[in-house]
Write an enzyme that holds these catalytic residues in place. Structure first.
Site, short mmCIF file in Angstrom:
data_model
loop_
_atom_site.label_atom_id
_atom_site.label_comp_id
_atom_site.label_asym_id
_atom_site.label_seq_id
_atom_site.Cartn_x
_atom_site.Cartn_y
_atom_site.Cartn_z
N ASN A 175 0.16 -0.26 -20.55
CA ASN A 175 -1.22 -0.64 -20.22
C ASN A 175 -2.08 0.60 -20.00
O ASN A 175 -1.59 1.63 -19.55
CB ASN A 175 -1.25 -1.42 -18.91
CG ASN A 175 -0.81 -2.86 -19.03
OD1 ASN A 175 -1.42 -3.75 -18.46
ND2 ASN A 175 0.26 -3.12 -19.77
N LEU A 220 0.84 -1.21 0.00
CA LEU A 220 0.00 0.00 0.00
C LEU A 220 0.87 1.26 0.00
O LEU A 220 0.79 2.10 0.90
CB LEU A 220 -1.00 0.01 1.16
CG LEU A 220 -2.02 -1.13 1.16
CD1 LEU A 220 -3.02 -0.96 2.28
CD2 LEU A 220 -2.73 -1.23 -0.18
N LEU A 238 0.13 8.63 -18.28
CA LEU A 238 -0.36 9.51 -19.36
C LEU A 238 -1.89 9.54 -19.52
O LEU A 238 -2.51 10.60 -19.42
CB LEU A 238 0.29 9.14 -20.70
CG LEU A 238 -0.17 10.03 -21.86
CD1 LEU A 238 0.48 11.40 -21.80
CD2 LEU A 238 0.11 9.38 -23.21
N TYR A 255 -14.13 0.78 5.52
CA TYR A 255 -14.56 -0.58 5.86
C TYR A 255 -14.56 -0.86 7.35
O TYR A 255 -14.95 -1.95 7.77
CB TYR A 255 -13.66 -1.60 5.14
CG TYR A 255 -13.81 -1.49 3.65
CD1 TYR A 255 -12.83 -0.90 2.89
CD2 TYR A 255 -14.96 -1.95 3.02
CE1 TYR A 255 -12.98 -0.76 1.53
CE2 TYR A 255 -15.12 -1.82 1.66
CZ TYR A 255 -14.13 -1.23 0.91
OH TYR A 255 -14.28 -1.10 -0.43
N LYS A 299 14.05 -2.86 -13.28
CA LYS A 299 13.27 -3.99 -13.82
C LYS A 299 14.18 -4.96 -14.58
O LYS A 299 14.02 -6.18 -14.49
CB LYS A 299 12.16 -3.48 -14.74
CG LYS A 299 11.07 -2.65 -14.06
CD LYS A 299 10.24 -3.42 -13.04
CE LYS A 299 9.27 -4.38 -13.67
NZ LYS A 299 8.38 -5.01 -12.64
N TYR A 325 14.03 3.39 -13.33
CA TYR A 325 12.93 2.40 -13.27
C TYR A 325 13.27 1.19 -14.14
O TYR A 325 13.24 0.04 -13.66
CB TYR A 325 11.61 3.03 -13.74
CG TYR A 325 10.56 2.01 -14.11
CD1 TYR A 325 9.98 1.19 -13.14
CD2 TYR A 325 10.17 1.83 -15.44
CE1 TYR A 325 9.02 0.23 -13.49
CE2 TYR A 325 9.21 0.87 -15.78
CZ TYR A 325 8.65 0.08 -14.81
OH TYR A 325 7.71 -0.88 -15.15
N SER A 326 13.57 1.43 -15.41
CA SER A 326 13.78 0.28 -16.30
C SER A 326 15.06 -0.48 -15.94
O SER A 326 15.13 -1.70 -16.12
CB SER A 326 13.75 0.69 -17.77
OG SER A 326 14.62 1.74 -18.03
N ALA A 327 16.05 0.24 -15.38
CA ALA A 327 17.27 -0.45 -14.93
C ALA A 327 16.93 -1.40 -13.79
O ALA A 327 17.44 -2.53 -13.72
CB ALA A 327 18.32 0.57 -14.49
N ALA A 360 4.21 -6.52 -7.90
CA ALA A 360 4.60 -5.42 -7.00
C ALA A 360 5.84 -4.71 -7.52
O ALA A 360 6.83 -5.35 -7.85
CB ALA A 360 4.87 -5.96 -5.60
N THR A 382 8.66 -5.56 -18.09
CA THR A 382 8.18 -4.48 -18.96
C THR A 382 9.02 -4.40 -20.23
O THR A 382 10.20 -4.75 -20.22
CB THR A 382 8.28 -3.13 -18.20
OG1 THR A 382 8.10 -2.07 -19.13
CG2 THR A 382 9.64 -2.94 -17.53
N ASP A 383 8.40 -3.87 -21.29
CA ASP A 383 9.17 -3.68 -22.53
C ASP A 383 10.24 -2.59 -22.36
O ASP A 383 11.15 -2.49 -23.19
CB ASP A 383 8.24 -3.35 -23.71
CG ASP A 383 7.45 -2.06 -23.56
OD1 ASP A 383 7.50 -1.43 -22.48
OD2 ASP A 383 6.77 -1.68 -24.54
N GLU A 384 10.12 -1.80 -21.29
CA GLU A 384 11.10 -0.71 -21.12
C GLU A 384 12.52 -1.23 -20.87
O GLU A 384 13.48 -0.47 -21.02
CB GLU A 384 10.68 0.21 -19.97
CG GLU A 384 9.41 0.97 -20.28
CD GLU A 384 9.26 2.26 -19.47
OE1 GLU A 384 8.14 2.75 -19.42
OE2 GLU A 384 10.24 2.77 -18.92
N ILE A 418 7.20 -6.95 -0.09
CA ILE A 418 7.73 -8.21 -0.64
C ILE A 418 9.18 -8.46 -0.23
O ILE A 418 9.63 -9.60 -0.23
CB ILE A 418 7.61 -8.28 -2.19
CG1 ILE A 418 8.29 -7.08 -2.87
CG2 ILE A 418 6.14 -8.40 -2.59
CD1 ILE A 418 8.39 -7.23 -4.39
#
Ligand code: NAD
Ligand code: DAU
Length: 337
Positions: A180, A36, A190, A333, A154, A150-152, A83, A125-127, A61
């Site tokens: 997505n 969260l 975006l 809740y 991943k 980010y892509s590094a 995650a 990811t494709d990145e 995680i």
């Protein structure tokens, strides 16, 4: 049948849509583990919170002991790891959380998958492939050339997955999907950002010349592909996922404005993102021929239904802006999670 799968990041955009997909289309039970963060929102799962097949645990995680306990307690068959820290602009502001969640978190889950003999699917990811020029497509053999922190992170996670397959024999596969869109996407990305801002008649910030290209896929098509990979994907294999829907950013922004009946005067060209990848385009031949998967939703239909969703869920957006999901959820809740 009572088989349980651990879905990490299940309160985020793609993860929550995946949980919905699983509960509607399969008989599996799901344990969602999610930290969260600002992007995780239990409200994304509110429709299903009473379903006995769904359990939710707030946890990180990278906390291996806790995740191991959860896996043992629920007797999980496998892990699908959604995650992650996911926003490129945030990774440029501060890469550190991306290393913690995306790299260390993945290694933590891999250690558990190894120890308990679990099936493991890494949502990549494709990145990780970097940027394309005017032509060509990313295949599973395209070398990894990540551009952003980010892509590094991943790409690094992907390499750990492959090392655990090679060294320890973990039954893991990797998916690499394109951009997505769909319901419940955090309005920093975006499409939802532009819809929400257009609805408020505020400026729409387009980076650079607006001619960067992304290859769009509806989240439901991504998730049917992930499930195909979990069930049929081969150990150690990578599967690209895309719907052959390349679009210039500026064209998407104009389509959103047109659909909402708003003026293009709202468009504002702003300073480009540092290191901004120019073009992504996915070759999905492998998953289509080997696993029989096909995307079902055209970009035109998917964009319209997504715009409609944001128009009818403005309270969801307002709740996000008020921040502090956890307190909000407890109020909503009346219980701790
Ligand atoms: P998101 O940011 O909407 O959701 C990420 C979720 O992960 C959030 O609920 C967050 O709370 C949770 N999380 C983050 N760090 C965690 C940690 N350390 N422990 C436990 N939970 C943690 O992201 P998304 O767009 O749904 O992306 C999901 C996955 O799909 C990511 O791995 C992302 O890299 C990948 N992906 C996204 C896209 C896209 O276009 N959005 C495309 C391809 C791949
Ligand atoms: O390709 C898959 C990736 O897609 C995922 O791995 C990432 O988690 C996800 O965030 C997404 O990354 P992008 O950087 O492509 O998505 P984003 O929505 O941030 O930007 C899409 C394009 O729009 C990109 O070229 C930058 C541009 N953009 C984005 C924002 C937020 C703008 O012009 N203005 C904006 O305000």
């Amino acid at each position: 049948m009572n088989i349980t799968i651990l879905i990490t990041g299940g309160a985020g955009f793609i993860g929550s849509n995946f949980v919905r997909y699983m509960l509607l289309h399969t008989e599996y039970s799901i344990v969602v583990v999610d930290a969260l963060t600002y992007a995780g929102n239990p409200e994304n799962l509110a429709d299903f919170i009473a379903d006995k097949r769904l359990s939710f645990i707030q946890e990180r995680i990278e906390h291996t002991e806790k995740i191991r306990e959860i896996c043992n307690h629920y007797g999980v068959e496998g892990i699908i790891n959604f995650a992650a820290e996911t926003h490129v602009d945030r990774s440029i502001m501060d890469p550190s959380p991306f290393v913690t969640s995306n790299v260390m978190g993945t290694v933590s889950l891999l250690n558990i998958a190894r120890e308990l003999g679990l099936r493991y699917v890494q949502i990549s990811t494709d990145e990780v492939y970097g940027s394309l020029g005017d032509d060509g497509y990313f295949t599973e053999h395209t070398p990894l050339q990540p551009s952003s922190p980010y892509s590094a992170s991943k790409a690094s996670a992907d390499m750990f997955v492959q090392s655990f397959v090679h060294t320890f024999g973990v039954n893991a596969s990797i998916t690499r999907c394109s951009n997505n869109y769909g319901p419940y996407q955090f309005p920093e990305k975006l499409i939802p950002l532009m819809i929400v801002r257009a609805l408020e008649n505020t400026t729409l910030p387009v980076y650079g010349d607006g001619k960067n290209v992304r290859d769009w896929i509806h989240v439901d098509d991504h998730n049917s592909a992930v499930w195909a990979v979990y069930c049929q994907g081969k150990k150690g294999e990578v599967y690209n996922i895309g719907a052959s829907s390349e679009q210039h950013n500026i064209d998407i922004v104009k389509k959103i404005l047109s659909s909402l009946g708003k003026s293009e005067h709202l468009i504002t060209y702003v300073k480009d993102r540092p290191g901004h990848d120019r073009r992504y385009a996915i070759d999905s031949t492998k998953i289509m021929t080997e696993l029989g998967w096909r995307p079902q939703i055209s970009f035109a239909d998917g964009l319209e239904s997504t715009i409609e969703w944001y128009c009818t869920h403005q309270q969801w957006c307002n709740n996000i802006r008020n921040g502090d999901y956890q307190r909000y959820y407890q109020q909503l809740y009346g219980k701790n999670i």
